[in-house]
Design a protein around this motif. Structure first.
Motif, PDB file in Angstrom:
ATOM      1  N   GLY A 228       0.789  -1.257   0.150  1.00  9.30           N
ATOM      2  CA  GLY A 228       0.134  -0.005   0.106  1.00  9.30           C
ATOM      3  C   GLY A 228       0.846   1.213   0.129  1.00  9.30           C
ATOM      4  O   GLY A 228       0.499   2.290  -1.008  1.00  9.30           O
ATOM      5  N   LYS A 229       1.894   1.194   0.823  1.00 17.59           N
ATOM      6  CA  LYS A 229       2.838   2.445   0.703  1.00 17.59           C
ATOM      7  C   LYS A 229       3.582   2.658  -0.453  1.00 17.59           C
ATOM      8  O   LYS A 229       3.600   3.748  -0.941  1.00 17.59           O
ATOM      9  N   GLU A 230       3.897   1.556  -1.104  1.00 15.41           N
ATOM     10  CA  GLU A 230       4.586   1.668  -2.259  1.00 15.41           C
ATOM     11  C   GLU A 230       3.549   2.030  -3.290  1.00 15.41           C
ATOM     12  O   GLU A 230       4.077   2.809  -4.238  1.00 15.41           O
ATOM     13  N   ALA A 231       2.392   1.567  -3.475  1.00 16.54           N
ATOM     14  CA  ALA A 231       1.615   1.951  -4.351  1.00 16.54           C
ATOM     15  C   ALA A 231       1.317   3.625  -4.178  1.00 16.54           C
ATOM     16  O   ALA A 231       0.901   4.202  -5.240  1.00 16.54           O
ATOM     17  N   VAL A 232       0.749   3.952  -2.922  1.00 18.47           N
ATOM     18  CA  VAL A 232       0.558   5.214  -2.752  1.00 18.47           C
ATOM     19  C   VAL A 232       2.037   6.426  -3.191  1.00 18.47           C
ATOM     20  O   VAL A 232       1.700   7.375  -3.826  1.00 18.47           O
ATOM     21  N   ASN A 233       2.875   5.930  -2.719  1.00 14.19           N
ATOM     22  CA  ASN A 233       4.275   6.663  -2.939  1.00 14.19           C
ATOM     23  C   ASN A 233       4.556   6.558  -4.647  1.00 14.19           C
ATOM     24  O   ASN A 233       4.848   7.743  -5.152  1.00 14.19           O
ATOM     25  N   PHE A 234       4.319   5.764  -5.283  1.00 14.20           N
ATOM     26  CA  PHE A 234       4.401   5.791  -6.821  1.00 14.20           C
ATOM     27  C   PHE A 234       3.597   6.590  -7.332  1.00 14.20           C
ATOM     28  O   PHE A 234       3.791   7.423  -8.290  1.00 14.20           O
ATOM     29  N   ASN A 235       2.121   6.567  -6.993  1.00 17.88           N
ATOM     30  CA  ASN A 235       1.201   7.458  -7.632  1.00 17.88           C
ATOM     31  C   ASN A 235       1.321   8.964  -7.273  1.00 17.88           C
ATOM     32  O   ASN A 235       1.199   9.745  -7.980  1.00 17.88           O
ATOM     33  N   LEU A 236       1.710   9.163  -6.149  1.00 20.29           N
ATOM     34  CA  LEU A 236       1.953  10.654  -5.665  1.00 20.29           C
ATOM     35  C   LEU A 236       3.509  10.972  -6.666  1.00 20.29           C
ATOM     36  O   LEU A 236       3.414  11.859  -7.132  1.00 20.29           O
ATOM     37  N   SER A 237       4.320  10.172  -6.929  1.00 23.69           N
ATOM     38  CA  SER A 237       5.533  10.481  -7.529  1.00 23.69           C
ATOM     39  C   SER A 237       4.965  10.648  -8.980  1.00 23.69           C
ATOM     40  O   SER A 237       5.594  11.667  -9.541  1.00 23.69           O
ATOM     41  N   TYR A 238       4.192   9.621  -9.485  1.00 22.36           N
ATOM     42  CA  TYR A 238       3.890   9.984 -10.967  1.00 22.36           C
ATOM     43  C   TYR A 238       3.146  11.026 -11.318  1.00 22.36           C
ATOM     44  O   TYR A 238       3.293  11.819 -12.041  1.00 22.36           O
ATOM     45  N   THR A 239       2.298  11.549 -10.183  1.00 16.94           N
ATOM     46  CA  THR A 239       1.415  12.767 -10.437  1.00 16.94           C
ATOM     47  C   THR A 239       2.264  13.821 -10.438  1.00 16.94           C
ATOM     48  O   THR A 239       2.220  14.814 -11.111  1.00 16.94           O
ATOM     49  N   LEU A 240       3.253  13.875  -9.527  1.00 17.36           N
ATOM     50  CA  LEU A 240       4.118  15.076  -9.433  1.00 17.36           C
ATOM     51  C   LEU A 240       5.051  15.174 -10.709  1.00 17.36           C
ATOM     52  O   LEU A 240       5.227  16.118 -11.333  1.00 17.36           O
ATOM     53  N   TYR A 241       5.670  13.973 -11.200  1.00 20.77           N
ATOM     54  CA  TYR A 241       6.360  13.932 -12.476  1.00 20.77           C
ATOM     55  C   TYR A 241       5.527  14.589 -13.653  1.00 20.77           C
ATOM     56  O   TYR A 241       5.854  15.315 -14.510  1.00 20.77           O
ATOM     57  N   ALA A 242       4.173  13.877 -13.540  1.00 16.31           N
ATOM     58  CA  ALA A 242       3.319  14.446 -14.885  1.00 16.31           C
ATOM     59  C   ALA A 242       2.945  15.794 -14.715  1.00 16.31           C
ATOM     60  O   ALA A 242       2.889  16.720 -15.736  1.00 16.31           O
ATOM     61  N   GLY A 243       2.890  16.354 -13.412  1.00 14.01           N
ATOM     62  CA  GLY A 243       2.490  18.024 -13.052  1.00 14.01           C
ATOM     63  C   GLY A 243       3.902  18.669 -13.870  1.00 14.01           C
ATOM     64  O   GLY A 243       3.598  19.806 -14.343  1.00 14.01           O
ATOM     65  N   ILE A 244       5.087  18.130 -13.447  1.00 12.49           N
ATOM     66  CA  ILE A 244       6.475  19.038 -13.697  1.00 12.49           C
ATOM     67  C   ILE A 244       6.362  19.166 -15.278  1.00 12.49           C
ATOM     68  O   ILE A 244       6.558  20.006 -15.930  1.00 12.49           O
ATOM     69  N   ILE A 245       6.114  18.016 -15.930  1.00  9.32           N
ATOM     70  CA  ILE A 245       6.222  17.852 -17.352  1.00  9.32           C
ATOM     71  C   ILE A 245       4.970  18.858 -17.983  1.00  9.32           C
ATOM     72  O   ILE A 245       5.437  19.577 -18.729  1.00  9.32           O
ATOM     73  N   SER A 246       3.893  18.587 -17.454  1.00  6.22           N
ATOM     74  CA  SER A 246       2.914  19.634 -17.894  1.00  6.22           C
ATOM     75  C   SER A 246       3.268  21.200 -17.577  1.00  6.22           C
ATOM     76  O   SER A 246       2.904  21.947 -18.803  1.00  6.22           O
ATOM     77  N   LEU A 247       3.737  21.267 -16.708  1.00  4.02           N
ATOM     78  CA  LEU A 247       4.222  22.866 -16.426  1.00  4.02           C
ATOM     79  C   LEU A 247       5.274  23.285 -17.414  1.00  4.02           C
ATOM     80  O   LEU A 247       5.136  24.314 -17.965  1.00  4.02           O
ATOM     81  N   VAL A 248       6.142  22.547 -17.794  1.00  2.89           N
ATOM     82  CA  VAL A 248       7.397  22.718 -18.570  1.00  2.89           C
ATOM     83  C   VAL A 248       6.715  22.708 -19.956  1.00  2.89           C
ATOM     84  O   VAL A 248       7.022  23.951 -20.791  1.00  2.89           O
ATOM     85  N   VAL A 249       6.320  21.676 -20.562  1.00  5.12           N
ATOM     86  CA  VAL A 249       5.544  21.784 -21.774  1.00  5.12           C
ATOM     87  C   VAL A 249       4.563  22.932 -22.179  1.00  5.12           C
ATOM     88  O   VAL A 249       4.547  23.746 -23.048  1.00  5.12           O
ATOM     89  N   GLY A 250       3.576  23.082 -20.845  1.00  5.34           N
ATOM     90  CA  GLY A 250       2.671  24.163 -21.198  1.00  5.34           C
ATOM     91  C   GLY A 250       3.416  25.399 -21.338  1.00  5.34           C
ATOM     92  O   GLY A 250       2.818  26.538 -22.009  1.00  5.34           O
ATOM     93  N   GLY A 251       4.606  25.744 -20.397  1.00  2.00           N
ATOM     94  CA  GLY A 251       4.854  27.098 -20.644  1.00  2.00           C
ATOM     95  C   GLY A 251       5.751  27.214 -22.163  1.00  2.00           C
ATOM     96  O   GLY A 251       5.359  28.584 -22.459  1.00  2.00           O
ATOM     97  N   PHE A 252       6.216  26.377 -22.632  1.00  2.14           N
ATOM     98  CA  PHE A 252       6.848  26.456 -23.926  1.00  2.14           C
ATOM     99  C   PHE A 252       5.541  26.578 -24.890  1.00  2.14           C
ATOM    100  O   PHE A 252       5.764  27.366 -25.761  1.00  2.14           O
ATOM    101  N   PHE A 253       4.346  26.046 -24.694  1.00  2.20           N
ATOM    102  CA  PHE A 253       3.237  26.084 -25.744  1.00  2.20           C
ATOM    103  C   PHE A 253       2.652  27.512 -25.543  1.00  2.20           C
ATOM    104  O   PHE A 253       2.230  28.302 -26.555  1.00  2.20           O
TER     105      PHE A 253
END
Length: 144
Positions: free
Chosen positions: A49-74
């Motif tokens: 459970g800890k592993e799943a929650v940690n991964f999904n928090l990390s994945y959401t954080l990574y996706a958010g960072i990618i969105s901000l960077v790519v959105g800024g260029f857009f």
């Protein structure tokens, strides 16, 4: 074949991340609720459970960072010809070959990140169903 409810519950904790395709932040909320309700049943469920929650928090954080960077260029690409706040008629919304290729690149990057997340969740769920203690790669340990 004998069913092991602990392994099945660990499988369900990992698979519950797909709730993110149904409602916003479901990939975090659903595994978190499942982990909180099942963590006292066994150390294996607590660890998975800890592993799943940690991964999904990390994945959401990574996706958010990618969105901000790519959105800024857009956004920067749209407003590149704007010299002052009075020149809104100079906005360039035409699609040049470079713009089309950048959209294809953004779509490809988004697709790769999404497929990687789906594949890792499926792998973790299948390993947990077999009783293996799976650890996701590139995971920040928010919950220890």
């Amino acid at each position: 074949m004998k069913q092991n409810p602990t392994n099945t519950n660990a499988f369900l904790i990992h698979i519950s991340a797909f709730a993110g395709f149904i409602f916003p932040f479901g990939q975090i909320i659903t595994p978190l609720i499942a982990w909180q309700t099942l963590k006292d049943r066994s150390p294996f469920l607590d660890a998975q459970g800890k592993e799943a929650v940690n991964f999904n928090l990390s994945y959401t954080l990574y996706a958010g960072i990618i969105s901000l960077v790519v959105g800024g260029f857009f956004i920067g690409n749209i407003f590149k010809n704007l010299q002052s706040w009075n020149d809104f008629n100079l906005l360039d919304f035409s699609f040049h070959s470079g713009t089309i290729f950048s959209f294809i690149g953004i779509g490809t990057l988004t697709g790769i990140v999404t497929l990687l997340g789906v594949a890792l969740v499926i792998i973790a769920a299948l390993k947990a169903k077999d009783g293996e203690n799976y650890q996701y790669p590139f995971t920040i340990k928010f919950i220890k």
